[in-house]
Design a protein around this motif. Structure first.
Motif, PDB file in Angstrom:
ATOM      1  N   PHE A 140      11.112  -6.390  15.992  1.00 35.29           N
ATOM      2  CA  PHE A 140      11.530  -5.256  16.818  1.00 35.29           C
ATOM      3  C   PHE A 140      12.518  -4.395  16.028  1.00 35.29           C
ATOM      4  CE2 PHE A 140      14.634  -3.304  19.655  1.00 35.29           C
ATOM      5  CZ  PHE A 140      13.807  -2.547  20.476  1.00 35.29           C
ATOM      6  N   ALA A 183       8.413   2.468  18.349  1.00 33.41           N
ATOM      7  CA  ALA A 183       8.521   3.543  19.342  1.00 33.41           C
ATOM      8  C   ALA A 183       9.981   3.952  19.525  1.00 33.41           C
ATOM      9  CB  ALA A 183       7.919   3.099  20.669  1.00 33.41           C
ATOM     10  N   LEU A 184      10.866   2.978  19.669  1.00 39.11           N
ATOM     11  CA  LEU A 184      12.280   3.287  19.842  1.00 39.11           C
ATOM     12  C   LEU A 184      12.854   3.970  18.604  1.00 39.11           C
ATOM     13  CD1 LEU A 184      14.846   3.124  21.542  1.00 39.11           C
ATOM     14  CD2 LEU A 184      15.244   0.852  20.557  1.00 39.11           C
ATOM     15  N   GLN A 203       2.561 -11.148  20.738  1.00 36.55           N
ATOM     16  CA  GLN A 203       3.953 -10.797  21.009  1.00 36.55           C
ATOM     17  C   GLN A 203       4.605 -10.169  19.781  1.00 36.55           C
ATOM     18  OE1 GLN A 203       4.142 -10.523  24.251  1.00 36.55           O
ATOM     19  NE2 GLN A 203       6.185 -11.397  24.215  1.00 36.55           N
ATOM     20  N   ILE A 217       3.556  -6.598  19.741  1.00 38.93           N
ATOM     21  CA  ILE A 217       4.205  -5.866  20.834  1.00 38.93           C
ATOM     22  C   ILE A 217       5.666  -5.585  20.488  1.00 38.93           C
ATOM     23  CG2 ILE A 217       4.980  -6.067  23.243  1.00 38.93           C
ATOM     24  CD1 ILE A 217       2.300  -7.580  23.757  1.00 38.93           C
ATOM     25  N   GLN A 218       6.348  -6.567  19.935  1.00 41.43           N
ATOM     26  CA  GLN A 218       7.745  -6.375  19.546  1.00 41.43           C
ATOM     27  C   GLN A 218       7.865  -5.315  18.452  1.00 41.43           C
ATOM     28  OE1 GLN A 218       9.312 -10.171  18.409  1.00 41.43           O
ATOM     29  NE2 GLN A 218       9.134 -11.026  20.473  1.00 41.43           N
ATOM     30  N   SER A 268       7.072  -1.841  19.836  1.00 41.92           N
ATOM     31  CA  SER A 268       8.171  -1.365  20.682  1.00 41.92           C
ATOM     32  C   SER A 268       9.340  -0.884  19.830  1.00 41.92           C
ATOM     33  CB  SER A 268       8.644  -2.477  21.621  1.00 41.92           C
ATOM     34  OG  SER A 268       7.607  -2.869  22.479  1.00 41.92           O
TER      35      SER A 268
END
Length: 89
Positions: free
Chosen positions: A4, A65-66, A55, A58-59, A62
């Protein structure tokens, strides 16, 4: 969870690279590219080692995106400040 944060950092780097390229900062854009390739190598290795774990993706997505949103907001504010300063002169 580390992916992430790597995603956030990578997108900040990509946004910085884009700005450097559009402003024709040759050396700086090359250095940023080099750093980005090493990040991508780490991401690719991590994903391949745990390919069935969605996962991880997805992490990472995400975080990307941030990172993109933060970078875009930052550069947008910088441009607005620059316009205000130029308008005051």
């Amino acid at each position: 969870m580390i992916l992430f944060f790597i995603g956030v950092v990578e997108m900040v780097i990509i946004s910085t690279w884009t700005k450097a390229v559009t402003e024709t900062k040759v050396i700086f854009s090359g250095i940023v590219t080099l750093v980005n390739v090493f990040i991508w190598y780490y991401v690719l290795e991590t994903v391949i080692n745990d390919i069935t774990n969605t996962q991880v993706i997805i992490q990472y997505a995400s975080g990307c995106a941030l990172g993109t949103m933060l970078s875009t907001a930052y550069f947008s504010r910088q441009a607005s400040k620059k316009k205000k300063l130029v308008g005051q002169s």
